[in-house]
Write a protein that holds these residues in place. Structure first.
Motif, PDB file in Angstrom:
ATOM      1  N   HIS A 246      35.989 -10.517 -74.740  1.00  0.00           N
ATOM      2  CA  HIS A 246      36.661 -11.728 -74.225  1.00  0.00           C
ATOM      3  C   HIS A 246      36.914 -12.735 -75.348  1.00  0.00           C
ATOM      4  N   LEU A 247      35.989 -12.822 -76.279  1.00  0.00           N
ATOM      5  CA  LEU A 247      36.194 -13.720 -77.415  1.00  0.00           C
ATOM      6  C   LEU A 247      37.420 -13.302 -78.222  1.00  0.00           C
ATOM      7  N   VAL A 248      37.652 -11.998 -78.340  1.00  0.00           N
ATOM      8  CA  VAL A 248      38.833 -11.513 -79.057  1.00  0.00           C
ATOM      9  C   VAL A 248      40.102 -11.979 -78.357  1.00  0.00           C
ATOM     10  N   ARG A 249      40.108 -11.928 -77.034  1.00  0.00           N
ATOM     11  CA  ARG A 249      41.266 -12.417 -76.281  1.00  0.00           C
ATOM     12  C   ARG A 249      41.519 -13.896 -76.577  1.00  0.00           C
ATOM     13  N   VAL A 250      40.446 -14.643 -76.676  1.00  0.00           N
ATOM     14  CA  VAL A 250      40.578 -16.064 -76.945  1.00  0.00           C
ATOM     15  C   VAL A 250      41.093 -16.295 -78.368  1.00  0.00           C
ATOM     16  N   TYR A 251      40.497 -15.606 -79.336  1.00  0.00           N
ATOM     17  CA  TYR A 251      40.909 -15.781 -80.735  1.00  0.00           C
ATOM     18  C   TYR A 251      42.364 -15.388 -80.962  1.00  0.00           C
ATOM     19  N   ASN A 252      42.857 -14.438 -80.186  1.00  0.00           N
ATOM     20  CA  ASN A 252      44.228 -13.953 -80.376  1.00  0.00           C
ATOM     21  C   ASN A 252      45.281 -14.913 -79.822  1.00  0.00           C
ATOM     22  N   ARG A 253      44.834 -16.040 -79.259  1.00  0.00           N
ATOM     23  CA  ARG A 253      45.769 -17.012 -78.683  1.00  0.00           C
ATOM     24  C   ARG A 253      45.479 -18.393 -79.258  1.00  0.00           C
ATOM     25  N   ALA A 254      46.475 -18.963 -79.870  1.00  0.00           N
ATOM     26  CA  ALA A 254      46.279 -20.265 -80.521  1.00  0.00           C
ATOM     27  C   ALA A 254      45.962 -21.349 -79.494  1.00  0.00           C
ATOM     28  N   GLU A 255      44.997 -22.202 -79.829  1.00  0.00           N
ATOM     29  CA  GLU A 255      44.643 -23.376 -79.028  1.00  0.00           C
ATOM     30  C   GLU A 255      44.170 -23.049 -77.618  1.00  0.00           C
ATOM     31  N   VAL A 256      43.714 -21.825 -77.395  1.00  0.00           N
ATOM     32  CA  VAL A 256      43.248 -21.423 -76.075  1.00  0.00           C
ATOM     33  C   VAL A 256      41.718 -21.424 -76.055  1.00  0.00           C
ATOM     34  N   ARG A 257      41.142 -21.804 -74.927  1.00  0.00           N
ATOM     35  CA  ARG A 257      39.700 -21.801 -74.752  1.00  0.00           C
ATOM     36  C   ARG A 257      39.289 -20.635 -73.859  1.00  0.00           C
ATOM     37  N   GLY A 258      37.981 -20.346 -73.837  1.00  0.00           N
ATOM     38  CA  GLY A 258      37.508 -19.223 -73.042  1.00  0.00           C
ATOM     39  C   GLY A 258      36.536 -19.642 -71.954  1.00  0.00           C
ATOM     40  N   LEU A 259      36.611 -18.986 -70.810  1.00  0.00           N
ATOM     41  CA  LEU A 259      35.673 -19.184 -69.707  1.00  0.00           C
ATOM     42  C   LEU A 259      35.303 -17.806 -69.177  1.00  0.00           C
ATOM     43  N   MET A 260      33.998 -17.512 -69.170  1.00  0.00           N
ATOM     44  CA  MET A 260      33.532 -16.222 -68.677  1.00  0.00           C
ATOM     45  C   MET A 260      32.523 -16.474 -67.576  1.00  0.00           C
ATOM     46  N   ILE A 261      32.740 -15.821 -66.424  1.00  0.00           N
ATOM     47  CA  ILE A 261      31.885 -16.018 -65.249  1.00  0.00           C
ATOM     48  C   ILE A 261      31.213 -14.691 -64.919  1.00  0.00           C
ATOM     49  N   SER A 262      29.891 -14.730 -64.805  1.00  0.00           N
ATOM     50  CA  SER A 262      29.127 -13.506 -64.531  1.00  0.00           C
ATOM     51  C   SER A 262      28.273 -13.688 -63.293  1.00  0.00           C
ATOM     52  N   ALA A 263      28.265 -12.652 -62.454  1.00  0.00           N
ATOM     53  CA  ALA A 263      27.416 -12.680 -61.269  1.00  0.00           C
ATOM     54  C   ALA A 263      25.985 -12.285 -61.609  1.00  0.00           C
ATOM     55  N   SER A 264      25.766 -11.713 -62.799  1.00  0.00           N
ATOM     56  CA  SER A 264      24.431 -11.231 -63.172  1.00  0.00           C
ATOM     57  C   SER A 264      23.870 -11.945 -64.396  1.00  0.00           C
ATOM     58  N   GLY A 265      24.508 -13.009 -64.845  1.00  0.00           N
ATOM     59  CA  GLY A 265      24.005 -13.757 -65.988  1.00  0.00           C
ATOM     60  C   GLY A 265      24.405 -13.138 -67.315  1.00  0.00           C
ATOM     61  N   PHE A 266      23.758 -13.591 -68.396  1.00  0.00           N
ATOM     62  CA  PHE A 266      24.086 -13.144 -69.749  1.00  0.00           C
ATOM     63  C   PHE A 266      22.797 -12.873 -70.522  1.00  0.00           C
ATOM     64  N   THR A 267      22.884 -11.902 -71.440  1.00  0.00           N
ATOM     65  CA  THR A 267      21.737 -11.657 -72.319  1.00  0.00           C
ATOM     66  C   THR A 267      21.687 -12.732 -73.394  1.00  0.00           C
ATOM     67  N   LYS A 268      20.508 -12.879 -74.008  1.00  0.00           N
ATOM     68  CA  LYS A 268      20.353 -13.872 -75.087  1.00  0.00           C
ATOM     69  C   LYS A 268      21.286 -13.582 -76.267  1.00  0.00           C
ATOM     70  N   PRO A 269      21.432 -12.306 -76.686  1.00  0.00           N
ATOM     71  CA  PRO A 269      22.370 -12.028 -77.791  1.00  0.00           C
ATOM     72  C   PRO A 269      23.810 -12.419 -77.441  1.00  0.00           C
ATOM     73  N   ALA A 270      24.202 -12.217 -76.187  1.00  0.00           N
ATOM     74  CA  ALA A 270      25.559 -12.586 -75.777  1.00  0.00           C
ATOM     75  C   ALA A 270      25.749 -14.103 -75.856  1.00  0.00           C
ATOM     76  N   ILE A 271      24.730 -14.831 -75.430  1.00  0.00           N
ATOM     77  CA  ILE A 271      24.802 -16.299 -75.501  1.00  0.00           C
ATOM     78  C   ILE A 271      24.846 -16.753 -76.951  1.00  0.00           C
ATOM     79  N   ALA A 272      24.042 -16.110 -77.799  1.00  0.00           N
ATOM     80  CA  ALA A 272      24.023 -16.457 -79.227  1.00  0.00           C
ATOM     81  C   ALA A 272      25.380 -16.192 -79.869  1.00  0.00           C
ATOM     82  N   GLU A 273      26.034 -15.118 -79.462  1.00  0.00           N
ATOM     83  CA  GLU A 273      27.369 -14.797 -79.991  1.00  0.00           C
ATOM     84  C   GLU A 273      28.370 -15.900 -79.643  1.00  0.00           C
ATOM     85  N   CYS A 274      28.257 -16.415 -78.452  1.00  0.00           N
ATOM     86  CA  CYS A 274      29.157 -17.503 -78.040  1.00  0.00           C
ATOM     87  C   CYS A 274      28.839 -18.804 -78.774  1.00  0.00           C
ATOM     88  N   GLU A 275      27.556 -19.001 -79.104  1.00  0.00           N
ATOM     89  CA  GLU A 275      27.187 -20.190 -79.874  1.00  0.00           C
ATOM     90  C   GLU A 275      27.865 -20.165 -81.242  1.00  0.00           C
TER      91      GLU A 275
END
Length: 326
Positions: A246-275
């Motif tokens: 999903h981050l790749v989708r965001v990076y491939n579009r200028a001035e676009v932000r990302g929102l990811m919604i999960s029904a099961s939460g996120f792992t710590k490494p995934a959160i760290a990647e977003c940080e």
């Protein structure tokens, strides 16, 4: 009629002070008794009402005065209510627009001019007061209409959110994982739309050979910023792989932000990647339970997203959970 009554030309009848002034001035504006009768006829008073005065003047001119004629006719016109409205308007207009006082008897000219001035002033004061009343009433009516519009919008939003909340609850018992995910995407798009957030529903980007090159769950726009949205309903917390895609989708579009919604939460490494990603783009993570809580409490979805964006951008916290962190 006092200052709280309707305009002179819209009232059911003239007020006593105006009626008395008209009774006093009409005889002064007319040199003869028959001229008084003709004055009334020219204003639209019916000949049936005036015929008796004409006969009386033909038989005995001295049997009635100009003032008696004026008082009788004006009172009858005044008692006609709405039916006499056009005549009252015409009579009042003829008096207030009277300017050639040389037509009056010399001894009556100044008195007639003074009475006409009083009538003009009285009409002007009442009209001014009524215009103020009408303006105030229009403002009150506008406020009532705005309040009713707000009430209807609130009721409409409440009904729509209740329906969406019921749909979301039903998804938890859906066995087909793929269908459940697709249904959640469409439902969330409608949740955003109810809150006035501009939505572009799921779409696919295809390569030249027609193959799907990229699948986008949806996009929303808030406060001038576009968010590419990804929704996942997995059994396990989302790890680095789906978040990175999903981050790749965001990076491939200028001035676009990302929102990811999960029904099961996120792992710590995934959160760290977003940080790490927050040094370049705004990336917001959300849990489905947050939206459930917002729907149940009829909360402000726009305010929720703004707060999550603020915490992501300023505090470098991609996952600030509603009901826990704020």
């Amino acid at each position: 009629m006092t200052g709280s009554t309707a305009r002179h030309d819209e009232a059911y009848h003239w007020p006593p002070e105006l009626l008395e002034l008209l009774i006093q001035v009409v005889p002064l504006l007319c040199r003869s008794k028959i001229a008084v009768v003709d004055f009334f006829r020219s204003a639209g008073v019916s000949e049936a009402l005036l015929m008796g005065f004409r006969r009386q003047l033909d038989q005995d001119r001295d049997s009635i005065t100009k003032y008696a004629i004026a008082r009788s006719v004006l009172r009858q016109v005044n008692e006609q209510g709405d039916r006499g409205l056009p005549v009252r308007r015409s009579l009042l207009r003829n008096v207030t627009e009277f300017e050639d006082f040389a037509l009056c008897w010399p001894d009556d000219q100044l008195k007639a001019e003074g009475l006409v001035a009083k009538i003009r002033k009285l009409v002007h004061v009442k009209d001014s007061f009524t215009r103020l009343q009408e303006r105030q009433e229009a403002e009150r009516e506008q406020r009532r209409a705005e309040q009713e519009e707000r009430r209807l919008k609130i009721e409409s939003r409440r009904r729509k959110l209740a329906g969406l909340r019921a749909e979301l609850s039903a998804l938890f018992s859906m066995a087909d994982v793929r269908k459940r995910g697709l249904a959640l995407e469409g439902l969330l798009n409608r949740v955003f739309a109810v809150e006035g957030i501009s939505v572009r529903e799921a779409f696919a980007l295809r390569s030249e050979d027609g193959q799907v090159a990229e699948q986008i769950d949806g996009a929303i726009e808030l406060d001038g910023s576009v968010y590419v949205v990804e929704v996942k309903w997995w059994k396990e917390p989302l790890g680095i792989d789906p978040v990175s895609r999903h981050l790749v989708r965001v990076y491939n579009r200028a001035e676009v932000r990302g929102l990811m919604i999960s029904a099961s939460g996120f792992t710590k490494p995934a959160i760290a990647e977003c940080e790490l990603a927050l040094t370049q783009r705004v990336m917001v993570l959300a849990e489905l339970r947050e939206l459930v809580m917002l729907l149940e409490g009829e909360g402000d979805l726009s305010g929720w997203l703004r707060e999550k964006v603020r915490r992501a951008a300023l505090e470098r916290t991609p996952l600030a959970v509603f009901g826990v962190d704020f």
